[in-house]
Design a protein around this motif. Structure first.
Motif, PDB file in Angstrom:
ATOM      1  N   GLN A   1       0.831  -1.202   0.000  1.00 41.61           N
ATOM      2  CA  GLN A   1       0.000   0.000   0.000  1.00 41.61           C
ATOM      3  C   GLN A   1       0.871   1.260   0.000  1.00 41.61           C
ATOM      4  OE1 GLN A   1      -2.537   0.358   3.411  1.00 41.61           O
ATOM      5  NE2 GLN A   1      -3.843   1.886   2.438  1.00 41.61           N
TER       6      GLN A   1
ATOM      7  N   THR B   1       1.706   5.056  -5.262  1.00 40.10           N
ATOM      8  CA  THR B   1       1.240   6.415  -5.047  1.00 40.10           C
ATOM      9  C   THR B   1      -0.041   6.635  -5.836  1.00 40.10           C
ATOM     10  OG1 THR B   1       3.512   7.174  -4.790  1.00 40.10           O
ATOM     11  CG2 THR B   1       1.847   8.850  -5.238  1.00 40.10           C
ATOM     12  N   PRO B   2      -1.156   6.896  -5.143  1.00 37.11           N
ATOM     13  CA  PRO B   2      -2.418   7.102  -5.856  1.00 37.11           C
ATOM     14  C   PRO B   2      -2.406   8.418  -6.632  1.00 37.11           C
ATOM     15  CG  PRO B   2      -2.736   7.142  -3.457  1.00 37.11           C
ATOM     16  CD  PRO B   2      -1.291   6.954  -3.715  1.00 37.11           C
ATOM     17  N   SER B   3      -3.213   8.458  -7.653  1.00 32.92           N
ATOM     18  CA  SER B   3      -3.334   9.688  -8.450  1.00 32.92           C
ATOM     19  C   SER B   3      -4.071  10.740  -7.638  1.00 32.92           C
ATOM     20  CB  SER B   3      -4.115   9.388  -9.735  1.00 32.92           C
ATOM     21  OG  SER B   3      -5.481   9.164  -9.430  1.00 32.92           O
TER      22      SER B   3
ATOM     23  N   GLU C   1      -6.721  12.251  -8.394  1.00 36.77           N
ATOM     24  CA  GLU C   1      -8.155  11.940  -8.453  1.00 36.77           C
ATOM     25  C   GLU C   1      -8.525  10.863  -7.443  1.00 36.77           C
ATOM     26  OE1 GLU C   1      -6.112  11.900 -11.191  1.00 36.77           O
ATOM     27  OE2 GLU C   1      -6.729  13.820 -12.047  1.00 36.77           O
ATOM     28  N   GLU C   2      -7.663   9.838  -7.334  1.00 37.08           N
ATOM     29  CA  GLU C   2      -7.924   8.769  -6.379  1.00 37.08           C
ATOM     30  C   GLU C   2      -7.862   9.297  -4.940  1.00 37.08           C
ATOM     31  OE1 GLU C   2      -6.264   4.754  -8.538  1.00 37.08           O
ATOM     32  OE2 GLU C   2      -4.786   6.259  -7.917  1.00 37.08           O
ATOM     33  N   LEU C   3      -6.881  10.141  -4.672  1.00 37.15           N
ATOM     34  CA  LEU C   3      -6.765  10.726  -3.332  1.00 37.15           C
ATOM     35  C   LEU C   3      -8.006  11.538  -2.994  1.00 37.15           C
ATOM     36  CD1 LEU C   3      -3.030  11.845  -3.258  1.00 37.15           C
ATOM     37  CD2 LEU C   3      -4.095  10.042  -1.892  1.00 37.15           C
ATOM     38  N   HIS C   4      -8.460  12.338  -3.948  1.00 37.90           N
ATOM     39  CA  HIS C   4      -9.659  13.149  -3.732  1.00 37.90           C
ATOM     40  C   HIS C   4     -10.862  12.260  -3.433  1.00 37.90           C
ATOM     41  CE1 HIS C   4     -12.326  16.561  -4.011  1.00 37.90           C
ATOM     42  NE2 HIS C   4     -13.088  15.885  -4.857  1.00 37.90           N
ATOM     43  N   ALA C   5     -11.015  11.174  -4.186  1.00 34.21           N
ATOM     44  CA  ALA C   5     -12.136  10.257  -3.978  1.00 34.21           C
ATOM     45  C   ALA C   5     -12.071   9.615  -2.589  1.00 34.21           C
ATOM     46  CB  ALA C   5     -12.157   9.190  -5.073  1.00 34.21           C
ATOM     47  N   VAL C   6     -10.882   9.229  -2.156  1.00 35.32           N
ATOM     48  CA  VAL C   6     -10.726   8.627  -0.827  1.00 35.32           C
ATOM     49  C   VAL C   6     -11.109   9.637   0.252  1.00 35.32           C
ATOM     50  CG1 VAL C   6      -9.038   7.748   0.847  1.00 35.32           C
ATOM     51  CG2 VAL C   6      -8.995   6.928  -1.517  1.00 35.32           C
TER      52      VAL C   6
ATOM     53  N   SER D   1     -14.821  10.106   0.420  1.00 36.17           N
ATOM     54  CA  SER D   1     -15.436   8.942   1.053  1.00 36.17           C
ATOM     55  C   SER D   1     -15.285   9.008   2.570  1.00 36.17           C
ATOM     56  CB  SER D   1     -14.803   7.661   0.508  1.00 36.17           C
ATOM     57  OG  SER D   1     -15.275   6.542   1.200  1.00 36.17           O
TER      58      SER D   1
END
Length: 135
Positions: free
Chosen positions: A4, A8-10, A12-17, A20
């Motif tokens: 994990q 490194t998440p993008s 966009e992925e960080l924003h989505a997390v 949530s």
């Protein structure tokens, strides 16, 4: 290093997390939000962002970190009338203090940091008799 940590998440992925987490956060009762906040603060404070976190938290309680007061006398000194001053309650005074501190920290801190650091270096240079570039 765990799997994990190595990915490194993008953005966009960080924003989505984060979105949530906030949606789930709103489902918690306030007492559980408070205890969870302590857990999260503790985790961050144990890491490399400790200084940033503590400085940022100090902004939430400016009276505990910087001696800034907004009194009726101060407001008179800037030309406000008694009627205008009467429109401001303690929440407004606190908001003004927060804005002043935020302005100091975001707009003036870096200039003052550079100026004072250069002054100290110049004083050290004068005392030691050499120039900074000679060291």
């Amino acid at each position: 290093m765990t799997e994990q940590e190595s990915v490194t998440p993008s953005p966009e992925e960080l924003h989505a997390v984060k979105e949530s987490i906030l949606m789930q956060w709103d489902r918690l009762p306030s007492d559980h939000q408070a205890s969870m906040a302590l857990v999260l603060v503790s985790k961050v404070a144990d890491g490399e962002y400790r200084g940033w976190l503590l400085s940022s938290m100090a902004l939430l309680n400016p009276q505990g970190s910087l001696p800034v007061d907004v009194s009726d006398e101060h407001l008179k000194q800037i030309g406000l009338t008694d009627e205008e001053i009467g429109q401001l309650d303690e929440t407004n005074h606190r908001n003004i203090r927060h804005r002043i501190i935020n302005h100091w920290l975001t707009d003036w801190f870096w200039q003052e940091l550079e100026y004072q650091t250069r002054q100290v270096l110049e004083e050290k240079n004068t005392v030691s008799g050499g120039s900074i570039g000679e060291r």
